[in-house]
Design a protein around this motif. Structure first.
Motif, PDB file in Angstrom:
ATOM      1  N   ASP A 451      -2.363   5.262   8.158  1.00  0.00           N
ATOM      2  CA  ASP A 451      -2.066   4.717   6.834  1.00  0.00           C
ATOM      3  C   ASP A 451      -3.089   5.121   5.780  1.00  0.00           C
ATOM      4  OD1 ASP A 451       0.343   3.120   7.011  1.00  0.00           O
ATOM      5  OD2 ASP A 451      -0.755   1.987   8.540  1.00  0.00           O
ATOM      6  N   ASP A 452      -4.324   5.291   6.206  1.00  0.00           N
ATOM      7  CA  ASP A 452      -5.374   5.629   5.251  1.00  0.00           C
ATOM      8  C   ASP A 452      -5.575   7.128   5.092  1.00  0.00           C
ATOM      9  OD1 ASP A 452      -5.846   2.903   4.993  1.00  0.00           O
ATOM     10  OD2 ASP A 452      -7.113   2.921   6.800  1.00  0.00           O
ATOM     11  N   GLY A 453      -4.734   7.909   5.768  1.00  0.00           N
ATOM     12  CA  GLY A 453      -4.837   9.354   5.624  1.00  0.00           C
ATOM     13  C   GLY A 453      -5.851   9.991   6.561  1.00  0.00           C
ATOM     14  N   ASN A 454      -6.370   9.207   7.517  1.00  0.00           N
ATOM     15  CA  ASN A 454      -7.314   9.793   8.477  1.00  0.00           C
ATOM     16  C   ASN A 454      -6.561  10.426   9.630  1.00  0.00           C
ATOM     17  OD1 ASN A 454      -9.574   8.728   7.066  1.00  0.00           O
ATOM     18  ND2 ASN A 454      -9.048   6.722   7.948  1.00  0.00           N
ATOM     19  N   SER A 455      -7.057  11.565  10.075  1.00  0.00           N
ATOM     20  CA  SER A 455      -6.423  12.278  11.175  1.00  0.00           C
ATOM     21  C   SER A 455      -6.412  11.392  12.427  1.00  0.00           C
ATOM     22  CB  SER A 455      -7.207  13.568  11.429  1.00  0.00           C
ATOM     23  OG  SER A 455      -6.533  14.348  12.363  1.00  0.00           O
ATOM     24  N   VAL A 456      -5.273  11.308  13.082  1.00  0.00           N
ATOM     25  CA  VAL A 456      -5.143  10.500  14.297  1.00  0.00           C
ATOM     26  C   VAL A 456      -5.551  11.381  15.485  1.00  0.00           C
ATOM     27  CG1 VAL A 456      -3.462   9.353  15.798  1.00  0.00           C
ATOM     28  CG2 VAL A 456      -3.286   9.104  13.312  1.00  0.00           C
ATOM     29  N   PRO A 457      -6.409  10.893  16.375  1.00  0.00           N
ATOM     30  CA  PRO A 457      -6.820  11.719  17.513  1.00  0.00           C
ATOM     31  C   PRO A 457      -5.621  12.102  18.394  1.00  0.00           C
ATOM     32  CG  PRO A 457      -8.044   9.629  17.461  1.00  0.00           C
ATOM     33  CD  PRO A 457      -7.020   9.559  16.390  1.00  0.00           C
ATOM     34  N   LEU A 458      -5.747  13.191  19.123  1.00  0.00           N
ATOM     35  CA  LEU A 458      -4.679  13.612  20.031  1.00  0.00           C
ATOM     36  C   LEU A 458      -4.304  12.446  20.933  1.00  0.00           C
ATOM     37  CD1 LEU A 458      -5.713  17.241  21.097  1.00  0.00           C
ATOM     38  CD2 LEU A 458      -4.344  16.470  19.142  1.00  0.00           C
ATOM     39  N   GLY A 460      -2.207  10.108  19.877  1.00  0.00           N
ATOM     40  CA  GLY A 460      -1.728   9.033  19.006  1.00  0.00           C
ATOM     41  C   GLY A 460      -0.639   9.500  18.055  1.00  0.00           C
ATOM     42  N   GLY A 461      -0.050   8.514  17.351  1.00  0.00           N
ATOM     43  CA  GLY A 461       1.035   8.827  16.425  1.00  0.00           C
ATOM     44  C   GLY A 461       0.737   8.363  15.017  1.00  0.00           C
ATOM     45  N   GLY A 462       1.481   8.897  14.059  1.00  0.00           N
ATOM     46  CA  GLY A 462       1.306   8.513  12.665  1.00  0.00           C
ATOM     47  C   GLY A 462       2.248   9.288  11.769  1.00  0.00           C
ATOM     48  N   TYR A 463       1.738   9.690  10.600  1.00  0.00           N
ATOM     49  CA  TYR A 463       2.555  10.407   9.624  1.00  0.00           C
ATOM     50  C   TYR A 463       2.257  11.888   9.690  1.00  0.00           C
ATOM     51  CZ  TYR A 463       2.451   5.639   7.884  1.00  0.00           C
ATOM     52  OH  TYR A 463       2.524   4.286   7.789  1.00  0.00           O
ATOM     53  N   LEU A 464       3.310  12.691   9.706  1.00  0.00           N
ATOM     54  CA  LEU A 464       3.113  14.140   9.657  1.00  0.00           C
ATOM     55  C   LEU A 464       2.743  14.541   8.235  1.00  0.00           C
ATOM     56  CD1 LEU A 464       3.414  16.907  11.094  1.00  0.00           C
ATOM     57  CD2 LEU A 464       5.772  16.943  10.244  1.00  0.00           C
ATOM     58  N   VAL A 465       1.733  15.388   8.082  1.00  0.00           N
ATOM     59  CA  VAL A 465       1.432  15.988   6.772  1.00  0.00           C
ATOM     60  C   VAL A 465       1.203  17.484   6.958  1.00  0.00           C
ATOM     61  CG1 VAL A 465       0.417  13.936   5.680  1.00  0.00           C
ATOM     62  CG2 VAL A 465      -1.058  15.481   7.000  1.00  0.00           C
TER      63      VAL A 465
END
Ligand code: ATP
Ligand code: MG
Length: 649
Positions: A451-458, A460-465
Motif C-alpha cells: 500500500d505504501d509503494g514499498n517493494s514486497v519481498p519475493l 509475497g503479494g501486492g500491486y503490480l507496477v
C-alpha cells in the motif's frame, strides 16, 4: 498491518524448454540481462533492426515531461510501409492471410494483394476529403477489409478507432462522439454463429446522434440488403473501383498517433487509449517475434482474437505484418457450425503457432475433450494465452490437449494501455509454470509493491507496477490527459499502475492475481479472486469459477462463488459441500467460499472476461452498475434469481 495480498496457492510444476527448441529460438539466453544493462540501447536496437525508417531517429526516450513520455521522437516512418511495401520486392507472393469465412468461403491474400487493396482504399479515402490526423471509426467483423481499412488509415496518417463488431449502436455512437470521428467504415452485416449481425443498421442508429460524421463506407459481405443514405453512404467496392494501386505513404513523425482503442470495460467506463506509429511498432514487432518465435518463411501463425480488441491490433495486424508473417484469420464463432471448427482449421492449414484467451480455453474444457482430441494438431509448436489470469488446471489442459504436451505455453500479461506484451515467457529461454506469466519481457521493468509503494519481498503479494517507460506505452487517454495521469500514474508516483494484483514466488516469477478492485478482505486477510477461482477450477467437476467478496457483519467480507460445471457434473448439495472443502484443502480455511451458486454461464464482457463487479452487485442485492459492455445480459437475471436460492448458507 495486513499484507497487501496473501499468497495462498502453491504450484510446484515446472516445464523447462527443450534443447531442440532452445537451439532454434529467436530469443537467446542472456537477452534479459543484456536489455537490463541499458534498456534504451536495447529498444533503440530493436527500432533500428525491425523498422524501416524514412528518417532514422537519433533520440530514444524523452522523459522530460513525465508521465508523457516520447520515443524515437525525431524519427520518421510509415507503419503501413513497414507492414507492406518493404516486403514486396522479395516476398510479394507470400501469403499474408489465409482468411476463413464463417460460412466456409475462403480467401488467400498475398502481401502484394494486400498492398494493392490498401493503396486503392487509401486513394478512395483521399477522395472523400479526409486529412492527416482525422479520426475514422471502423465498425466491422473479421473480414480482410478490416485490416485493409486500418492500414489505409495508417498510410495516410488518419487515426483509426476500431469499435468491436459485437457492440451495440449506443456503444458505437458514444465512441464516435468521444473520438470526434469524421468517417465510419462498416459492412452490411457480419456472420456470427450462423446469424447476421446488422452492422449497417446499427451504424444508421448510431449516426442519429453523431452530426459530424460526413461519410459511411460500407463493405458488402452478407448481402441482406441495407439502406444507403444519399450523399453520405458509399459502397466500398464503388469507392475503390478505378483507384490506382499506388498511393504514396505519408511521412509521419514517430509520435504521430496511429489509433485510439477503447479498453474492454471490465471495470467501468471504457478509456480511449492512444497509441503512436514508431514506439508502438517497435514494441509489437519485437514482442511478436520473440514471444511467439515466429519464422517468416515457415510458420503459419494464428491469433484467434478479434481485431476489435488490442490483441487483434497488435498480434493479428501490426506485429505479424511488420514481421512478414503468414497468418490465419477466421471470421466467425469458435463453435460454428460445431465444436470442431478451430481444430479443423489448425489441421487444414498446418497452423504452427496459436494464440487465444483463457475464456476460450475454459469453453473448450466445458465442451469436452473429445472435440479437440479427434484432430491432429501436431503442426503446433508454440501456444499462447492472453486476457485474464489462466488457472493452472486450464493451463495444463491447454498444454496437454492442444499443445500435445510438448509445445511451450506462453501466458502473456499486458493490456490495451501497454500496447504489447509485458510479462511473458520467452520460449526456448524461460521455463514455464502453469498459471504464471513468468517474468518481464526484456527491456520491461516491473515490481510488486504494498500500500505504501514499498517493494514486497519475493514470496509475497501486492500491486503490480511498471517502473520504467517502454516504447509501446499509451501516450494518453484521448481528450483526457488528467484521467490518464489519475488512473495510471498517481497511485504510486513515478510508476505506472496497471490496476492488477500480483505476487512473486521465490524464483521471482510473477503470478497475476486479478484486478485490485476485486481483492477480497476476509477477517483481515486480503485474498485474491484468482487464487480462489483457481482452487475451484482444480476440482475435476469445475470448468469455470468467479468469486467476489460480499459484505459480511462478522468477517468484513465473505467469499461468494459462482461456478460453471464441466460436461455431465451436476450441481447438488453434495458437490457444494465438496467444493467448499476442496478450496479449504487447497488454500486453507480462510479462503473457503461461504456460498456457491451453480450457473450455466458467467456474466462476461464482449471480450469474454468475467465481470466480477456485476456478481458483487448481485451478491449484495444492489442495483447493477454499468452493463453496456456486457455480452450475455440474460444470465445476470438468472444468476440473481439463483443467488437468492438455497445455494446460499
Ligand atoms: P477496462 O480497463 O476498461 O476495465 P480491461 O482491463 O478488461 O478493461 P483490456 O486492456 O483488454 O481491458 O485488458 C487488460 C487486462 O486483462 C489486464 O489489466 C489484466 O487484468 C487482464 N489480463 C490480460 N492478460 C492477462 C494475463 N496473461 N494474466 C492475467 N491477467 C491478464
Ligand atoms: Mg484495464
Amino acid at each position: 498491518m495486513t499484507q497487501a495480498l496473501e499468497n495462498l496457492l502453491h504450484e510446484e510444476r515446472i516445464f523447462p524448454p527443450s534443447e531442440d527448441f532452445t537451439a532454434q529460438a529467436n530469443a537467446r539466453p542472456g537477452i534479459h540481462e543484456e536489455a537490463a544493462d541499458d534498456f534504451e540501447a536495447f529498444w533503440k536496437k530493436q527500432a533500428m533492426d525491425r523498422i524501416t525508417w524514412f528518417t532514422e531517429p537519433t533520440m530514444v526516450l524523452d522523459d522530460s515531461d513525465p508521465p508523457f513520455f516520447k520515443w524515437f521522437e525525431d524519427g520518421k516512418l510509415n507503419l503501413s510501409y513497414n507492414c507492406l511495401d518493404r516486403h514486396l520486392q522479395d516476398h510479394g507472393d507470400q501469403v499474408a492471410y489465409h482468411w476463413v469465412g464463417e460460412p466456409g468461403d475462403t480467401r488467400t491474400i498475398s502481401y502484394s494483394d494486400l498492398a494493392g487493396e490498401v493503396n486503392r482504399f487509401a486513394n478512395g479515402l483521399k477522395r472523400l476529403g479526409l486529412e492527416k490526423g482525422d479520426r475514422v471509426a471502423i465498425y466491422m467483423g473479421m473480414i480482410p477489409e478490416l485490416p485493409v481499412a486500418m492500414l489505409a488509415c495508417a498510410r495516410l496518417g488518419l487515426v483509426h478507432s476500431v469499435v468491436f463488431g459485437g457492440f451495440s449502436a449506443d456503444a458505437l455512437s458514444s465512441r464516435i462522439l468521444d473520438a470526434d470521428a469524421r468517417l465510419v467504415i462498416t459492412q452490411d452485416g457480419a456472420w456470427r454463429g450462423g446469424n447476421v449481425v446488422p452492422l449497417k443498421e446499427n451504424t444508421d442508429k448510431a449516426l442519429q446522434r453523431t452530426p459530424d460524421v460526413s461519410h459511411v463506407v460500407v463493405v458488402e459481405r452478407t448481402d441482406q440488403g441495407v439502406e444507403m443514405t444519399d450523399g453520405r453512404d458509399i459502397w466500398y467496392h464503388d469507392l475503390v473501383e478505378g483507384q490506382s494501386d499506388e498511393c504514396e505513404p505519408e511521412i509521419l513523425d514517430a509520435e504521430h498517433p496511429l489509433y485510439i482503442l477503447y479498453t474492454s470495460g471490465t471495470t467501468g467506463k471504457p478509456k480511449g487509449i492512444v497509441h503512436t506509429q514508431g514506439g508502438y511498432l517497435t514494441g509489437v514487432a519485437t514482442t511478436h517475434s520473440l514471444v511467439f518465435d515466429v519464422k517468416p518463411d515457415s510458420d503459419v501463425y494464428w491469433c484467434a482474437a478479434d481485431i476489435g480488441w488490442v490483441t487483434g491490433h497488435s498480434y493479428i495486424v501490426y506485429g505479424p505484418l511488420a514481421n512478414r508473417t503468414t497468418s490465419v484469420m477466421y471470421e466467425g464463432a469458435p463453435n460454428h457450425p460445431g465444436y470442431h471448427r478451430l481444430w479443423q482449421i489448425i489441421e487444414e492449414y498446418g497452423v504452427t503457432i496459436f494464440y487465444t484467451a483463457p475464456t476460450a480455453i475454459r469453453s473448450f474444457m466445458k465442451w469436452g475433450d473429445e472435440h479437440v482430441d479427434k484432430h491432429d494438431l501436431s503442426s503446433l509448436r508454440v501456444i499462447g494465452t492472453v486476457g485474464e489470469p489462466i488457472n493452472p488446471e486450464a493451463w495444463m489442459w491447454y498444454h496437454e490437449h492442444v499443445g500435445g504436451g510438448d509445445c511451450p505455453v506462453v501466458d502473456t500479461w499486458w493490456q490495451t494501455e501497454t500496447g504489447g506484451i509485458m510479462i511473458t515467457p520467452l520460449p526456448g529461454v524461460v521455463p514455464t509454470k502453469p498459471g504464471s506469466a513468468t517474468i518481464p519481457f526484456p527491456g520491461i521493468f516491473a515490481d510488486v509493491v504494498d500500500d505504501d509503494g514499498n517493494s514486497v519481498p519475493l514470496g509475497g503479494g501486492g500491486y503490480l507496477v511498471l517502473t520504467k517507460p517502454w516504447p509501446s506505452m499509451a501516450r494518453t487517454i484521448y481528450g483526457d490527459d488528467d484521467r490518464y495521469v489519475d488512473t495510471y500514474w498517481s497511485r504510486f508516483p513515478g510508476r505506472y499502475f496497471p490496476g492488477d494484483g500480483c505476487k512473486r514466488d521465490e524464483d521471482g516469477y510473477y503470478w497475476l492475481l486479478g484486478r485490485v478492485d476485486d481483492i477480497m478482505l476476509v477477517s483481515g486477510h486480503n485474498i485474491s479472486t484468482t487464487e480462489v477461482e483457481s482452487a475451484l477450477v482444480s476440482h475435476p467437476a469445475v470448468a469455470e469459477a468467479a468469486v467476489v467478496g460480499r459484505k459480511d457483519e462478522l468477517t468484513g467480507q465473505a467469499i461468494a462463488a459462482f461456478v460453471t460445471l464441466r460436461g455431465t457434473a451436476t450441481g447438488d448439495e453434495d458437490l457444494l459441500a465438496e467444493l467448499r472443502n476442496h478450496v479449504a484443502d487447497v488454500l486453507g480455511p480462510i479462503a473457503k467460499p461461504q456460498s456457491i451458486v451453480f450457473t450455466d454461464d458467467l456474466p462476461k464482457t464482449r471480450s469474454g472476461k468475467i465481470m466480477r463487479r456485476l456478481l458483487k452487485d448481485i451478491s449484495e442485492h444492489r442495483q447493477l452498475g454499468d452493463v453496456t459492455t456486457l455480452a450475455n445480459a440474460e444470465i445476470v437475471a438468472e444468476i440473481a434469481e439463483k443467488a437468492k436460492g438455497p445455494g446460499e448458507d
